[in-house]
Scaffold this motif. Structure first.
Motif, short mmCIF file in Angstrom:
data_model
loop_
_atom_site.label_atom_id
_atom_site.label_comp_id
_atom_site.label_asym_id
_atom_site.label_seq_id
_atom_site.Cartn_x
_atom_site.Cartn_y
_atom_site.Cartn_z
N ARG A 50 0.82 -1.20 0.00
CA ARG A 50 0.00 0.00 0.00
C ARG A 50 0.86 1.25 0.00
NH1 ARG A 50 -4.07 -0.33 4.92
NH2 ARG A 50 -4.84 1.57 3.90
N ASP A 54 -1.38 6.56 2.45
CA ASP A 54 -2.74 6.09 2.66
C ASP A 54 -2.87 5.43 4.04
OD1 ASP A 54 -3.35 6.95 0.13
OD2 ASP A 54 -3.26 4.97 -0.80
N THR A 58 -5.30 6.73 7.13
CA THR A 58 -6.53 5.97 7.40
C THR A 58 -6.43 4.98 8.55
OG1 THR A 58 -5.95 4.26 5.77
CG2 THR A 58 -7.23 6.16 4.99
N ASP A 141 -6.32 6.67 -6.21
CA ASP A 141 -6.54 5.62 -5.22
C ASP A 141 -5.48 4.54 -5.36
OD1 ASP A 141 -9.13 6.58 -4.11
OD2 ASP A 141 -9.81 6.22 -6.17
#
Length: 217
Positions: A50, A54, A58, A141
């Motif tokens: 990832r 991010d 999060t 994203d």
């Protein structure tokens, strides 16, 4: 008689943990930075595959409320300044695929500078040694969202259903399958076979050498 491999429209390859064994370097960077901040080291597998920003934005952790970009910059400053080792078969696969007319894309959560360094210093390839690079900066994203793989297929003009992806993380496997890639090969450098199969990998290998068998003879 052995059946010929199914045609491959393109190879969509993750970078960290798939083409280069960079996990020890990144882990050292996280551990050093967290120690510098006086933070406990969390389960670092949450970062694998990832975009770190991010995760910082999060996931719960001692970084809550801080600017994710600034935290990432701090981590990167603590990563050892050395080249990652290539995963066996990585360079051979890229060279053989391109020589055989099969396009190769790197689809990564890393940034362009790390991709260039990995190609040149780790894989002994030119900075433009693949047909396409899709990095963390190219999509809104990150993985496990399929945007990166979908963009790679769009820019290469290939059918994702006929492509082959290679990924070492569940987030990456989910991203590839979500983009319509049907052959997703897990590379068990950072996660065990059962985890990658559970995420949707259609085969799992210790390195990239078995993928050479998918090239036309």
């Amino acid at each position: 008689m052995t059946a010929a491999p199914q045609p491959v429209s393109g190879f969509l390859l993750d970078l960290d943990g798939t083409l280069v064994d960079s996990e020890p370097l990144h882990r050292a960077g996280y551990e050093s930075y967290f120690a510098h901040r006086g933070w406990d080291v969390p389960d670092l597998s949450v970062f694998t595959g990832r975009r770190a920003e991010d995760v910082f934005a999060t996931e719960p952790g001692p970084w809550a409320g801080l600017d994710p970009a600034e935290v990432l910059a701090g981590v990167l400053a603590h990563v050892p300044d050395e080249a990652a080792r290539p995963v066996p078969g990585a360079r051979d696969l890229v060279v053989a695929a391109r020589a055989g007319g099969v396009p190769v894309a790197i689809v990564t959560s890393a940034r362009p500078a790390w991709v260039r360094r990995s190609l040149v210093e780790s894989l002994d390839l030119p900075a433009d040694g693949v047909d396409l690079v899709v990095t963390a900066e190219d999509v809104a994203d990150g993985k496990p969202h399929p945007a990166g793989f979908a963009l790679a297929c769009e820019r290469l003009g290939i059918d994702p259903a006929a492509a082959v992806a290679a990924e070492d993380s569940p987030a990456g496997v989910h991203a590839a399958t979500g983009a319509g890639v049907r052959r997703v090969h897990g590379i068990a450098t950072t996660h065990p076979e059962a985890v990658l199969v559970g995420a949707g990998a259609t085969a799992v290998h210790d390195d990239l050498r078995p993928l050479l068998g998918l090239l036309p003879r």
